[in-house]
Design an enzyme around this catalytic site. Sequence first.
Site, PDB file in Angstrom:
ATOM      1  N   VAL A  68     -20.667  22.227 -76.325  1.00  0.00           N
ATOM      2  CA  VAL A  68     -21.464  23.188 -75.560  1.00  0.00           C
ATOM      3  C   VAL A  68     -20.903  24.611 -75.729  1.00  0.00           C
ATOM      4  CG1 VAL A  68     -22.306  23.807 -73.242  1.00  0.00           C
ATOM      5  CG2 VAL A  68     -22.075  21.410 -73.857  1.00  0.00           C
ATOM      6  N   GLY A  99     -13.244  21.244 -69.773  1.00  0.00           N
ATOM      7  CA  GLY A  99     -13.698  22.551 -69.286  1.00  0.00           C
ATOM      8  C   GLY A  99     -14.407  22.273 -67.972  1.00  0.00           C
ATOM      9  N   HIS A 147     -28.294  28.628 -82.457  1.00  0.00           N
ATOM     10  CA  HIS A 147     -28.363  29.030 -81.053  1.00  0.00           C
ATOM     11  C   HIS A 147     -27.854  30.454 -80.994  1.00  0.00           C
ATOM     12  CE1 HIS A 147     -28.421  28.640 -76.767  1.00  0.00           C
ATOM     13  NE2 HIS A 147     -27.125  28.671 -76.616  1.00  0.00           N
ATOM     14  N   VAL A 154     -20.255  25.363 -66.413  1.00  0.00           N
ATOM     15  CA  VAL A 154     -21.098  24.396 -67.134  1.00  0.00           C
ATOM     16  C   VAL A 154     -20.534  22.985 -66.967  1.00  0.00           C
ATOM     17  CG1 VAL A 154     -22.057  23.697 -69.357  1.00  0.00           C
ATOM     18  CG2 VAL A 154     -21.843  26.128 -68.832  1.00  0.00           C
ATOM     19  N   GLY A 155     -19.217  22.840 -67.125  1.00  0.00           N
ATOM     20  CA  GLY A 155     -18.604  21.517 -67.038  1.00  0.00           C
ATOM     21  C   GLY A 155     -18.838  20.861 -65.685  1.00  0.00           C
ATOM     22  N   ARG A 193     -22.620  35.933 -78.424  1.00  0.00           N
ATOM     23  CA  ARG A 193     -21.948  34.640 -78.511  1.00  0.00           C
ATOM     24  C   ARG A 193     -20.901  34.679 -79.617  1.00  0.00           C
ATOM     25  NH1 ARG A 193     -27.346  33.136 -77.672  1.00  0.00           N
ATOM     26  NH2 ARG A 193     -27.688  32.025 -75.711  1.00  0.00           N
TER      27      ARG A 193
HETATM   28  N1  APR Z   1      -8.470  23.365 -72.317  1.00  0.00           N
HETATM   29  C1  APR Z   1      -9.237  22.993 -71.267  1.00  0.00           C
HETATM   30  N2  APR Z   1     -10.012  23.850 -70.573  1.00  0.00           N
HETATM   31  C2  APR Z   1      -9.983  25.133 -70.940  1.00  0.00           C
HETATM   32  C3  APR Z   1      -9.213  25.596 -72.029  1.00  0.00           C
HETATM   33  C4  APR Z   1      -8.433  24.639 -72.736  1.00  0.00           C
HETATM   34  N3  APR Z   1      -7.669  24.988 -73.765  1.00  0.00           N
HETATM   35  N4  APR Z   1      -9.396  26.934 -72.148  1.00  0.00           N
HETATM   36  C5  APR Z   1     -10.254  27.284 -71.198  1.00  0.00           C
HETATM   37  N5  APR Z   1     -10.614  26.222 -70.456  1.00  0.00           N
HETATM   38  C6  APR Z   1     -11.488  26.148 -69.300  1.00  0.00           C
HETATM   39  C7  APR Z   1     -11.329  27.327 -68.358  1.00  0.00           C
HETATM   40  O1  APR Z   1     -10.169  27.199 -67.563  1.00  0.00           O
HETATM   41  C8  APR Z   1     -12.626  27.260 -67.556  1.00  0.00           C
HETATM   42  O2  APR Z   1     -12.468  26.511 -66.355  1.00  0.00           O
HETATM   43  O3  APR Z   1     -12.846  26.197 -69.677  1.00  0.00           O
HETATM   44  C9  APR Z   1     -13.602  26.540 -68.501  1.00  0.00           C
HETATM   45  C10 APR Z   1     -14.792  27.403 -68.886  1.00  0.00           C
HETATM   46  O4  APR Z   1     -15.537  27.598 -67.744  1.00  0.00           O
HETATM   47  P1  APR Z   1     -16.291  28.974 -67.398  1.00  0.00           P
HETATM   48  O5  APR Z   1     -15.380  30.108 -67.667  1.00  0.00           O
HETATM   49  O6  APR Z   1     -16.899  28.793 -66.056  1.00  0.00           O
HETATM   50  O7  APR Z   1     -17.421  29.058 -68.516  1.00  0.00           O
HETATM   51  P2  APR Z   1     -18.813  28.290 -68.530  1.00  0.00           P
HETATM   52  O8  APR Z   1     -19.853  29.129 -67.928  1.00  0.00           O
HETATM   53  O9  APR Z   1     -18.621  26.906 -68.034  1.00  0.00           O
HETATM   54  O10 APR Z   1     -19.105  28.259 -70.096  1.00  0.00           O
HETATM   55  C11 APR Z   1     -18.316  27.469 -70.968  1.00  0.00           C
HETATM   56  O11 APR Z   1     -20.140  27.010 -72.427  1.00  0.00           O
HETATM   57  O12 APR Z   1     -22.285  27.825 -72.436  1.00  0.00           O
HETATM   58  C12 APR Z   1     -21.025  27.938 -73.014  1.00  0.00           C
HETATM   59  O13 APR Z   1     -20.880  30.255 -73.690  1.00  0.00           O
HETATM   60  C13 APR Z   1     -20.410  29.296 -72.773  1.00  0.00           C
HETATM   61  O14 APR Z   1     -18.593  29.034 -74.284  1.00  0.00           O
HETATM   62  C14 APR Z   1     -18.967  29.002 -72.924  1.00  0.00           C
HETATM   63  C15 APR Z   1     -18.845  27.570 -72.391  1.00  0.00           C
END
Ligand code: APR
Length: 310
Positions: free
Chosen positions: A120, A11, A177, A15-16, A90
């Site tokens: 996360v 991801g 959480h 966050v990642g 959530r």
């Molecule tokens: N495999 C890999 N990556 C994926 C997949 C998958 N199957 N499905 C979605 N993603 C990626 C998306 O493409 C995106 O880049 O996960 C990423 C999530 O990033 P954001 O949408 O920016 O979300 P973010 O704010 O990082 O939050 C991610 O963490 O805090 C928690 O509630 C939040 O569940 C959420 C997670």
Amino acid sequence: MAHRPKISVVGAGNVGATVAQYVVEKELGDVVLVDIIDGIPQGKALDLSQAGPVHGYDSRLVGSNGYDETADSDIVVITAGLARKPGMTRDDLLFKNAEIVGGVVDQVAARSRGAILILVTNPLDAMVQLAWKRSGFAPERVIGMAGVLDSARFRTFIAQELQVSVENVTAFVLGGHGDSMVPLPRYSTVAGIPITDLLPPDRIQALVTRTANGGAEIVALLKSGSAYYAPGASTVEMIEAILKDKKKILPCAAYLDGQYGVAGLYVGVPVKLGGAGVEQIIEIKLTTTEETAFQKSVAAVRELVEKLKL
Ligand code: APR
């Protein structure tokens, strides 16, 4: 030759990418960023590499849409999934993110049998339970990031209220959480002094409420997406505790096997984090009121996990 730790982050969203940034800024190891969107993990990895000469880190960063580069990771952080939109809880994310996280765990667990997984993705407690089941890993090597973030929020609000350094403030948060999290004011201190000696009950209650709604407050402000700086920093504190075998006491979602009267469920409790992952669950005595709030939180987590029919 010294072993250079490998940290994979699945991801590469907000966050990642923030986790990757803080990891390399602290030079904790090399980072593999994985995402399903073509170009995003590659682009962010390259961009972060190019900050290396400025910040002075030599960590290697690689971005990929596949998992082969993650092989033999020491730690895998899973942030893949959908983030909250305004008005969503959530828990609304449950089924969609369970599908995503389940698939990710299959991929990473097959390639890094000895890794420690840090979850996360929300709803956190259910996702970490799912990841534990799906990976077949020992429970001490599957951990959820929630309590460090919740207590960081509580610490921020306490420091602002009392106009003291955040470094002087410790805070204690138990339970799931979510809206049912249980901040414990009598174990939350400023330079060792419990905040119950420093603030009137109504002010403490206001800070507790703001902490429990801490994520939603940011979602409402950002309008698209949810918090990521503090979640990223909190995840990296856990990574550092593990890689440096610090034996640091941090609140994390950990597998309870009878502790706190709970069996077979991941819930937020203080744990000792070290090289082996969760090395000990720290049990503290709760008052009747705290115990009631904690059990209510546990029930909310259990209800969500049961929906997944693991
Ligand atoms: N495999 C890999 N990556 C994926 C997949 C998958 N199957 N499905 C979605 N993603 C990626 C998306 O493409 C995106 O880049 O996960 C990423 C999530 O990033 P954001 O949408 O920016 O979300 P973010 O704010 O990082 O939050 C991610 O963490 O805090 C928690 O509630 C939040 O569940 C959420 C997670």
